[in-house]
Design an enzyme around this catalytic site. Structure first.
Site, PDB file in Angstrom:
ATOM      1  N   ASN A   1      49.179 -19.504  44.127  1.00 31.02           N
ATOM      2  CA  ASN A   1      48.545 -18.550  45.053  1.00 31.02           C
ATOM      3  C   ASN A   1      47.815 -17.439  44.287  1.00 31.02           C
ATOM      4  OD1 ASN A   1      50.599 -17.036  44.010  1.00 31.02           O
ATOM      5  ND2 ASN A   1      51.670 -16.683  45.933  1.00 31.02           N
TER       6      ASN A   1
ATOM      7  N   GLU B   1      52.306 -10.895  44.287  1.00 24.52           N
ATOM      8  CA  GLU B   1      51.863 -11.883  45.267  1.00 24.52           C
ATOM      9  C   GLU B   1      50.612 -11.390  46.002  1.00 24.52           C
ATOM     10  OE1 GLU B   1      53.285 -14.526  44.786  1.00 24.52           O
ATOM     11  OE2 GLU B   1      55.440 -14.572  45.152  1.00 24.52           O
TER      12      GLU B   1
ATOM     13  N   ASP C   1      58.740 -10.061  34.281  1.00 23.73           N
ATOM     14  CA  ASP C   1      59.526  -9.989  35.507  1.00 23.73           C
ATOM     15  C   ASP C   1      60.912 -10.600  35.348  1.00 23.73           C
ATOM     16  OD1 ASP C   1      58.616 -12.624  35.265  1.00 23.73           O
ATOM     17  OD2 ASP C   1      57.142 -12.395  36.856  1.00 23.73           O
TER      18      ASP C   1
ATOM     19  N   HIS D   1      48.968 -15.535  41.952  1.00 21.72           N
ATOM     20  CA  HIS D   1      49.730 -14.355  41.524  1.00 21.72           C
ATOM     21  C   HIS D   1      49.776 -14.270  40.000  1.00 21.72           C
ATOM     22  CE1 HIS D   1      53.946 -16.523  41.563  1.00 21.72           C
ATOM     23  NE2 HIS D   1      53.347 -16.703  40.412  1.00 21.72           N
TER      24      HIS D   1
END
Ligand code: PGA
Length: 253
Positions: free
Chosen positions: A136, A143, A67, A138
């Site tokens: 979280n 997400e 990313d 991810h």
């Protein structure tokens, strides 16, 4: 899933580096999927050391990063382009023509996502994908969501991710709100996957990835359905795993 639990962050990096190095020894022109963030730094340091000391050869290796922040040029020290050069590429003999990272400055992110997917396909697909994990759960910047995202695409970062990543910026206001990320499908297409995590703040996410329900609300949980995943975690990140798993998998030195 195979699970390796290490005593320390450094050992986590060493175990991961062993797998990456093994992949390159077996297939010198391997296609690696790479991650940024604090987690893989010890792995990169170890790989750079193996290159320096015993000549692990990256000259035929191709890399695709997961990313990049949208709006960040490669020269920006906060960009993942910059991170990769500083933490890894400048320490090894990689051919820069074989280095690929999504373009956070592209005008059209849909087109950029498609271009990136075509490039991965043209290089024969990813042999070994390295992943970190967010608090979280991810992976990449996928997400928690109501559905699993598909291929490389633009994502809006969660507040939790923005808060977590603000430690790399002068203030939380400076953290980009958007990124372009490989999708879950891109990640799941990789031949082999290693997931790295360290520290207590990742324990819940690791639990969800390894033992939780497979749900887009915990994106890493999809890895339970992948045919070849090695989870490498230090003992803090493993602390929520059931005792039975921890008992079996601890790496004793
Ligand atoms: P970190 O990030 O390695 O900096 O903790 C991991 C991630 O957000 O995927």
């Amino acid at each position: 899933m195979r699970i390796i639990i290490t005593d320390s962050y450094e050992e986590m990096g060493m175990e991961a580096a062993n797998i990456v190095a093994g992949q390159i020894y077996l297939k010198p022109n391997s296609v690696l999927g790479l991650a940024t963030g604090s987690t893989p730094v010890s792995m990169y340091q170890r790989l750079a050391a193996v290159h320096k000391t015993v000549g692990l050869d990256f000259s035929e290796v191709t890399t695709f990063n997961l990313d990049e922040y949208i709006g960040m040029s490669p020269e920006n020290p906060q960009s993942y382009h910059y991170f990769m050069q500083e933490n890894f590429f400048k320490h090894i003999n990689i051919n820069q023509d074989n280095v690929f990272i999504p373009d956070g400055m592209a005008e059209d992110m849909i087109e950029e996502g498609e271009r990136y997917e075509r490039l991965i396909e043209a290089k024969g697909g990813i042999d070994l994908q390295v992943l970190g994990i967010g608090q979280n759960a991810h992976i990449g910047f996928n997400e928690p969501d109501i559905k699993f995202a598909a291929t490389t695409h633009k994502v809006a970062l969660d507040d939790e991710t923005i808060q977590a990543n603000s430690r790399f910026f002068a203030s939380v206001k400076d953290v980009p709100r958007y990124a372009i990320s490989m999708g879950i499908k891109t990640i799941m297409m990789a031949e082999h996957v290693i997931l790295l995590a360290n520290g207590k703040n990742k324990a819940e996410a690791v639990y969800k990835a390894v033992c939780g329900d497979v749900t887009p609300e915990a994106p890493a949980s999809i890895l339970q359905l992948h045919r070849d995943v090695v989870v490498i975690v230090d003992k803090e990140a493993a602390s929520r795993l059931p005792a039975a798993i921890r008992g079996i998998h601890i790496v004793k030195k």
